[in-house]
Design an enzyme around this catalytic site. Sequence first.
Site, PDB file in Angstrom:
ATOM      1  CD  GLU A  57      -2.399   1.877   0.386  1.00 57.05           C
ATOM      2  OE1 GLU A  57      -3.211   1.160  -0.203  1.00 57.05           O
ATOM      3  OE2 GLU A  57      -2.184   3.079   0.057  1.00 57.05           O
ATOM      4  CB  SER A  63      -7.449  -2.388   6.283  1.00 54.39           C
ATOM      5  OG  SER A  63      -8.643  -2.943   6.788  1.00 54.39           O
ATOM      6  CB  CYS A  67     -17.679   5.250   3.014  1.00 49.97           C
ATOM      7  SG  CYS A  67     -17.318   4.024   1.738  1.00 49.97           S
ATOM      8  CB  VAL A 105       3.395  -1.792  -6.783  1.00 44.61           C
ATOM      9  CG1 VAL A 105       3.693  -2.644  -8.020  1.00 44.61           C
ATOM     10  CG2 VAL A 105       3.383  -2.658  -5.526  1.00 44.61           C
TER      11      VAL A 105
HETATM   12  C1  LIG Z   1     -15.316  10.292   0.492  1.00 47.53           C
HETATM   13  C2  LIG Z   1     -15.742   8.967  -0.070  1.00 47.53           C
HETATM   14  C3  LIG Z   1     -16.969   8.443   0.284  1.00 47.53           C
HETATM   15  C4  LIG Z   1     -17.373   7.223  -0.237  1.00 47.53           C
HETATM   16  N1  LIG Z   1     -18.595   6.715   0.137  1.00 47.53           N
HETATM   17  C5  LIG Z   1     -18.991   5.515  -0.355  1.00 47.53           C
HETATM   18  C6  LIG Z   1     -20.221   4.945   0.060  1.00 47.53           C
HETATM   19  O1  LIG Z   1     -20.949   5.521   0.883  1.00 47.53           O
HETATM   20  N2  LIG Z   1     -20.577   3.750  -0.467  1.00 47.53           N
HETATM   21  C7  LIG Z   1     -19.793   3.070  -1.366  1.00 47.53           C
HETATM   22  O2  LIG Z   1     -20.156   1.968  -1.800  1.00 47.53           O
HETATM   23  N3  LIG Z   1     -18.595   3.583  -1.754  1.00 47.53           N
HETATM   24  C8  LIG Z   1     -18.190   4.779  -1.266  1.00 47.53           C
HETATM   25  N4  LIG Z   1     -16.982   5.289  -1.645  1.00 47.53           N
HETATM   26  C9  LIG Z   1     -16.174   4.566  -2.646  1.00 47.53           C
HETATM   27  C10 LIG Z   1     -15.357   3.484  -1.978  1.00 47.53           C
HETATM   28  O3  LIG Z   1     -14.612   4.025  -0.926  1.00 47.53           O
HETATM   29  C11 LIG Z   1     -14.423   2.884  -3.016  1.00 47.53           C
HETATM   30  O4  LIG Z   1     -15.212   2.363  -4.053  1.00 47.53           O
HETATM   31  C12 LIG Z   1     -13.570   1.764  -2.433  1.00 47.53           C
HETATM   32  O5  LIG Z   1     -12.708   2.284  -1.449  1.00 47.53           O
HETATM   33  C13 LIG Z   1     -12.761   1.128  -3.538  1.00 47.53           C
HETATM   34  O6  LIG Z   1     -11.889   0.203  -2.989  1.00 47.53           O
HETATM   35  P1  LIG Z   1     -10.568  -0.184  -3.783  1.00 47.53           P
HETATM   36  O7  LIG Z   1      -9.827  -1.122  -2.914  1.00 47.53           O
HETATM   37  O8  LIG Z   1     -10.920  -0.600  -5.147  1.00 47.53           O
HETATM   38  O9  LIG Z   1      -9.807   1.188  -3.961  1.00 47.53           O
HETATM   39  P2  LIG Z   1      -9.223   2.174  -2.855  1.00 47.53           P
HETATM   40  O10 LIG Z   1     -10.068   2.186  -1.653  1.00 47.53           O
HETATM   41  O11 LIG Z   1      -8.973   3.464  -3.549  1.00 47.53           O
HETATM   42  O12 LIG Z   1      -7.850   1.505  -2.478  1.00 47.53           O
HETATM   43  C14 LIG Z   1      -6.818   1.428  -3.408  1.00 47.53           C
HETATM   44  C15 LIG Z   1      -5.537   1.578  -2.654  1.00 47.53           C
HETATM   45  O13 LIG Z   1      -4.479   1.281  -3.530  1.00 47.53           O
HETATM   46  C16 LIG Z   1      -3.396   2.118  -3.225  1.00 47.53           C
HETATM   47  N5  LIG Z   1      -2.536   2.136  -4.401  1.00 47.53           N
HETATM   48  C17 LIG Z   1      -2.837   2.642  -5.622  1.00 47.53           C
HETATM   49  N6  LIG Z   1      -1.823   2.437  -6.464  1.00 47.53           N
HETATM   50  C18 LIG Z   1      -0.865   1.793  -5.773  1.00 47.53           C
HETATM   51  C19 LIG Z   1       0.423   1.309  -6.100  1.00 47.53           C
HETATM   52  N7  LIG Z   1       0.918   1.450  -7.334  1.00 47.53           N
HETATM   53  N8  LIG Z   1       1.158   0.694  -5.135  1.00 47.53           N
HETATM   54  C20 LIG Z   1       0.659   0.546  -3.883  1.00 47.53           C
HETATM   55  N9  LIG Z   1      -0.552   0.998  -3.518  1.00 47.53           N
HETATM   56  C21 LIG Z   1      -1.306   1.592  -4.458  1.00 47.53           C
HETATM   57  C22 LIG Z   1      -4.050   3.440  -2.871  1.00 47.53           C
HETATM   58  O14 LIG Z   1      -3.207   4.236  -2.079  1.00 47.53           O
HETATM   59  C23 LIG Z   1      -5.305   2.992  -2.140  1.00 47.53           C
HETATM   60  O15 LIG Z   1      -5.135   2.968  -0.741  1.00 47.53           O
HETATM   61  C24 LIG Z   1     -16.534   6.510  -1.134  1.00 47.53           C
HETATM   62  C25 LIG Z   1     -15.284   7.037  -1.475  1.00 47.53           C
HETATM   63  C26 LIG Z   1     -14.886   8.242  -0.956  1.00 47.53           C
HETATM   64  C27 LIG Z   1     -13.541   8.795  -1.330  1.00 47.53           C
END
Ligand SMILES: Cc1cc2nc3c(=O)[nH]c(=O)nc-3n(C[C@H](O)[C@H](O)[C@H](O)COP(=O)(O)OP(=O)(O)OC[C@H]3O[C@@H](n4cnc5c(N)ncnc54)[C@H](O)[C@@H]3O)c2cc1C
Length: 480
Positions: A57, A63, A67, A105
């Site tokens: 990460e 983790s 939201c 990464v």
């Molecule tokens: C303010 C806010 C409110 C939200 N509210 C809702 C809600 O009410 N309901 C809902 O369903 N969804 C909501 N969402 C959307 C939801 O949070 C995301 O859809 C979800 O977090 C996606 O998960 P993910 O693991 O795909 O991506 P992320 O949570 O974005 O996690 C991806 C991670 O990968 C890391 N990363 C990226 N590239 C690299 C790399 N090259 N090397 C290492 N690490 C890397 C990033 O730093 C990040 O921590 C909200 C989002 C936000 C920002």
Amino acid sequence: MIISTISSTATEGACEERISLMTRRLVVVGGNAGGLTAASQARYRVGPDELEIVAFERGNYASYSSCGIPFFVSDAIDDIDRLVVRTPDEFRDRQAIEVRIEHDVIAIDTARRVVTVVDRASSGGDEYEAPFDALVIATGAVPRRLDVPGAEGGGVFGVQTLDDGVRVRDYVHEVQPASAVIVGGGYIGLELAEALLHRGLSVTLVEAGPQPMSTLDPDMGELVADALRHAGAALVLSTTVSAVDRDSDGHVCGVVAGDATVAAELVVFGLGTHPNGELARLAGIAVGETGGIVTDRRMRTRTEGVWAAGDCVETLHLVSGRPVAVALGTHATKQGRVAGIDIAGGHAAFPGVLGTAVTRICDLEIGRTGLNAREAEQAGFEFETYSADATTRAGYLPNAEPIRTKFVIERAGGRVLGAQICGGRGAAKRIDTMAVAITRGVTVDELLVMDLGYAPPLAPTWDPLLVTARRAVDQRARAS
Ligand SMILES: Cc1cc2nc3c(=O)[nH]c(=O)nc-3n(C[C@H](O)[C@H](O)[C@H](O)COP(=O)(O)OP(=O)(O)OC[C@H]3O[C@@H](n4cnc5c(N)ncnc54)[C@H](O)[C@@H]3O)c2cc1C
């Protein structure tokens, strides 16, 4: 077990790690909803003797609840640890999953089966290669930004990760801005608008469309606009931003919106996101027309041994049948679960999405699922829309609040293609009934006779969904 076996020797930082011939290694890129759900599911099914799991990460937190960021920015939650679901220590101790934060990464070599990692916590930013047998890409999404003068630099934010949330909150604490402009009426921007209003800032939303929240039809978005105005926000609609103004010290001082300049010491982009598929694309892993990584229903990419999950992937829209990139945590965790099960040799599938989303903006609860009118048109459907106003509870109760529901109905046959809800407390989660109905291909006639519950403190005799269904059925009958 689906993952392939390779024996590999790799240099990781100062210490050389040898992977035993017996142990396979799962590497996860991105330590949040998609990636760590995949890791946890794989671990649930395969023990550490057979499968080593390492998640990288790039940020300071893994983790976490993205939201919950608006509640952290508003100060409703003042302890950031409350947004962290599980710490790296807890992952190590409870699940034998190694989570390396501040590890970025920067490349994936699918032929040699290694990722290149930069350890940002080390003084020299050490770079090393980490081998994998199975790889999960879960790099999330990137907030859209406007490419206008002044937009790069301090005081202008897009919010996706918890680190982004910390940056906004730190800025608010340090600079004590009196005013903020939210550029774009996406739900993340609107949730932050509410948070900043809560903190006493003067907030203006500048939106290029006729109403905020383009995932709703404009007549429903109008209710969102009313709720924002009622909470004290100013709205500048049908207007584009052409620049962010900065004073002679480089501090943000305004946003040029149409012919006017709106005062702003803080700017947040609420323009939606795009999938963070660049790392995958550069590695030759297939990326689709939406910019999201292409997977099958088991979350396998087109490259053997590589899975992807969460905001970085594109998926199938269950009504339009088209690929879409919808960034929601509810999808990310389900996709991560499927990837983890598949990696562990089990069977699970992610069929696609309706884009079901709920939120609350100020006092208004909002829900949407399936296709809105614009999306139905783009998908080539012949459709009609029906809406009706009702109350969330029996109208004679003091806490009965207005609710409007709107359906998009396929003209021939009356299948429900989409639904939108705006209303008071208890309104939004009614959308789940519609999500089930749309998933099952229910027509509005079938919906009308569904046995939905009634009791005065919870619903009127005719639930608001049924009021709209009744209107649709009656009007369709009269027209035929
Ligand atoms: C303010 C806010 C409110 C939200 N509210 C809702 C809600 O009410 N309901 C809902 O369903 N969804 C909501 N969402 C959307 C939801 O949070 C995301 O859809 C979800 O977090 C996606 O998960 P993910 O693991 O795909 O991506 P992320 O949570 O974005 O996690 C991806 C991670 O990968 C890391 N990363 C990226 N590239 C690299 C790399 N090259 N090397 C290492 N690490 C890397 C990033 O730093 C990040 O921590 C909200 C989002 C936000 C920002």
